[in-house]
Design an enzyme around this catalytic site. Sequence first.
Site, PDB file in Angstrom:
ATOM      1  CG  HIS A   1     128.790  41.157 -12.514  1.00 14.55           C
ATOM      2  ND1 HIS A   1     128.364  40.940 -13.801  1.00 14.55           N
ATOM      3  CD2 HIS A   1     129.622  40.131 -12.219  1.00 14.55           C
ATOM      4  CE1 HIS A   1     128.909  39.822 -14.248  1.00 14.55           C
ATOM      5  NE2 HIS A   1     129.684  39.316 -13.314  1.00 14.55           N
TER       6      HIS A   1
ATOM      7  CG  ASP B   1     123.348  41.330  -9.518  1.00 19.85           C
ATOM      8  OD1 ASP B   1     122.954  40.160  -9.307  1.00 19.85           O
ATOM      9  OD2 ASP B   1     124.417  41.591 -10.109  1.00 19.85           O
TER      10      ASP B   1
ATOM     11  CD  GLN C   1     128.894  36.928  -6.147  1.00 19.68           C
ATOM     12  OE1 GLN C   1     129.244  36.130  -5.265  1.00 19.68           O
ATOM     13  NE2 GLN C   1     129.204  36.741  -7.414  1.00 19.68           N
TER      14      GLN C   1
ATOM     15  CE  LYS D   1     127.465  34.590 -10.033  1.00 18.17           C
ATOM     16  NZ  LYS D   1     128.764  34.326 -10.656  1.00 18.17           N
TER      17      LYS D   1
ATOM     18  CB  CYS E   1     132.265  40.592 -14.831  1.00 16.06           C
ATOM     19  SG  CYS E   1     132.660  39.168 -15.816  1.00 16.06           S
TER      20      CYS E   1
END
Lengths: 414, 157
Positions: free
Chosen positions: A127, A204, A207, A230, A371
Amino acid sequence: MIERTLLDVNALRQDFPALRRLVHGRPLVYLDNAATSQKPEAVLRALDEYYREHNANVHRGIHTLAEEATALYEGAREKVARFINAPGPAEVVFTKSSTEALNLVAYGWAYHNLREGDEVVVTVMEHHSNLVPWQLACRRTGARLRHLDIDDEGYLRLDQLDEVLSPRTRLVAVTHVSNVLGTINPVAEITRRARAAGALVVVDGSQAAPQMPVDVQALGCDFYALTGHKMLGPTGVGALWGRRALLEAMEPFLGGGEMIKNVRLEDAEWNEVPHKFEAGTPNIAQAIGLGAAVDYLQAVGMDNVRVHERELTAHALEALATVPGVTVYGPREVEHRGGAVTFSVEGIHPHDLATVLDQEFGVAIRAGHHCAQPLMNRLGVLATARASFYLYNLPEEADRLVEGIRQAQRLFGV
Amino acid sequence: MVRLDMYREYILDHYKQPHNFGTLDDPDISHEDVNHLCGDEIRIDVKLDAEGRVADVRFKGRGCAISQASASILTDTIKGMSLDEIKELSKDDVVEYLGIPLGPVRLKCALLSLQVLHAGVYAYAPPEGPGAAVSPRQGTADTRHPGKGPVQQKASE
């Protein structure tokens, strides 16, 4: 063989007021969870209760409300630490998002430690939030950005990792789960190899944290970023976990109140971690809301969430495979993918598809580059459509998506 | 079905069989840009006549039905127009000739072609004096911030 889900999804849906909404006269089918999730009553209540009953600034006042607010805020930090199995809450820094968490590593670590000729490794599936901060850090320090490619199915080319790593590699930045391909990356293995090469690893988890159990100690990484909105929490709060020794050695990102121990006119001493990185009044209510979201997810059970998402994804992949003209990106094997299904429909631009799905079917999907423009270029597409599922979605909703795609194909005559 | 106002038949017709599609060999104005949000791409070539009016126009692009149909209709609209008349075209004209309801996001798709055209027109410097060679002007203006151009969209990324 997929285990049966242990979730009573219909009961769980009652906890989410937004899921009762009608969109263009039809029940909302919310399949844009990789962008942001809906919020359960428990989170809304936590925000409301904080403002109604406990509202005060944290870490300062001596009065009752200040103590309550501080206890709630620090309690939320402990919840997040337990959620990702961090060794302790002091290693969890609240930020406004995972983007800010990743930038904190860039500003606090990379800007001060990268030298000309050093190398930072990213992957093509990142991302923008786990790519652009490293581009900026490299530009500022003269370090070189290298990247790890994917194969045609959307897996990282681990066979090329040892070529990409070098004695000059100082940092490897990788997403735990791709927001486009859905790929669950073997972070523990990447970490092992990167650390053997002498590099730090920043993950990261935007998600991953919402949809699968995360154990930062088992992953072995050095930094892990997540974002609250999220994972059923409010917007405006995220977190960075980092190894304590690294956080202690890092320079602050923002200066101001709260992050200092002792200030003279000429200079100042920094506060202990994590407060060193939380200058100014933090997003108190949002952090407390994130704590409530974590409680909710843990009550459901992250293993159950993962199984449910795997089932839904399998169902969606199967249903999409029956539609001619649909190309699905990412791994075929649901064991290796999270709940985001990105696809294109021949002859229909994703924006047009998203409009038809919204207006005719009440189905919310994402359309665009997600993104992740370098990944779109790598896939050779301008834009794609993405349906992403979460714990409250039903297989019937994936069917509704497919019905909508077929209707759009009739409308566009393809 | 077709409750969908946005995809009226003439919009889909323009999308599937766009008018004035292609490029010109020796354009006086040529400009292209992309809408990064969607990945829509539009290039517009314009050939002017002796009076400085649009003698011929072509567009080329990829993107959603709204962006491509809008470009198709725009290129029909500007034939015979002077550059000053083109400069007068506004967002409202686009909304009017498309004749469909558009939210703020899809409006960007619809306006891309006019932004590209305006950027090309504002960057165009007419040849000096009679007989001066007319050279193609590759537009360089940033169409997302066309300055004095009437079509301005706030960047939302």
